[in-house]
Design a protein around this motif. Structure first.
Motif, PDB file in Angstrom:
ATOM      1  N   TYR A   1       0.972  -1.203   0.087  1.00 22.79           N
ATOM      2  CA  TYR A   1      -0.163  -0.186  -0.078  1.00 22.79           C
ATOM      3  C   TYR A   1       0.838   1.241  -0.261  1.00 22.79           C
ATOM      4  O   TYR A   1       1.657   1.239   0.793  1.00 22.79           O
ATOM      5  N   ASP A   2       0.459   1.966  -0.852  1.00 19.17           N
ATOM      6  CA  ASP A   2       1.298   3.236  -0.822  1.00 19.17           C
ATOM      7  C   ASP A   2       0.256   5.095  -0.289  1.00 19.17           C
ATOM      8  O   ASP A   2      -0.278   5.061  -0.936  1.00 19.17           O
ATOM      9  N   ILE A   3       1.263   4.494   0.620  1.00 19.04           N
ATOM     10  CA  ILE A   3       0.537   5.638   1.777  1.00 19.04           C
ATOM     11  C   ILE A   3       0.698   7.425   1.516  1.00 19.04           C
ATOM     12  O   ILE A   3      -0.419   8.185   1.373  1.00 19.04           O
ATOM     13  N   ASP A   4       1.877   7.886   0.274  1.00 18.40           N
ATOM     14  CA  ASP A   4       1.460   8.677  -0.326  1.00 18.40           C
ATOM     15  C   ASP A   4       0.632   9.743  -1.070  1.00 18.40           C
ATOM     16  O   ASP A   4      -0.101  10.054  -1.556  1.00 18.40           O
TER      17      ASP A   4
ATOM     18  N   ASP B   1      -2.666   0.923  -3.572  1.00 18.27           N
ATOM     19  CA  ASP B   1      -2.830  -0.547  -3.316  1.00 18.27           C
ATOM     20  C   ASP B   1      -1.701  -0.703  -4.697  1.00 18.27           C
ATOM     21  O   ASP B   1      -1.677  -0.145  -5.221  1.00 18.27           O
ATOM     22  N   VAL B   2      -1.072  -1.731  -4.564  1.00 16.02           N
ATOM     23  CA  VAL B   2       0.414  -1.772  -5.450  1.00 16.02           C
ATOM     24  C   VAL B   2       0.365  -2.682  -5.357  1.00 16.02           C
ATOM     25  O   VAL B   2       0.579  -4.094  -4.019  1.00 16.02           O
ATOM     26  N   VAL B   3       0.598  -3.717  -6.662  1.00 14.15           N
ATOM     27  CA  VAL B   3       0.952  -5.108  -6.795  1.00 14.15           C
ATOM     28  C   VAL B   3       1.442  -5.376  -7.748  1.00 14.15           C
ATOM     29  O   VAL B   3       1.791  -4.948  -8.666  1.00 14.15           O
ATOM     30  N   SER B   4       2.481  -6.077  -7.658  1.00 18.26           N
ATOM     31  CA  SER B   4       3.438  -6.502  -8.359  1.00 18.26           C
ATOM     32  C   SER B   4       4.153  -8.296  -8.628  1.00 18.26           C
ATOM     33  O   SER B   4       3.460  -8.434  -7.813  1.00 18.26           O
TER      34      SER B   4
END
Length: 49
Positions: A15-18, A22-25
């Motif tokens: 999770y990108d707080i800035d 959500d970030v999924v790789s």
């Protein structure tokens, strides 16, 4: 379609707080064979020294 030994997948969720999203790789490896041993690479982690 693939045998048990020729397919690998890694999914990393974060999770990108800035950006508040959500970030999924996903990394996929299909089949493993050395085509040219002269171009092989050994990846080694930090050994703490």
């Amino acid at each position: 379609m693939f045998g048990d030994e020729s397919f690998g997948i890694r999914v990393v969720m974060d999770y990108d707080i800035d950006q508040k999203e959500d970030v999924v790789s996903m990394d996929v490896l299909i089949g493993v064979k050395t085509l040219d041993a002269n171009r092989a690479v050994l990846i080694k982690g930090d050994d703490g020294t």
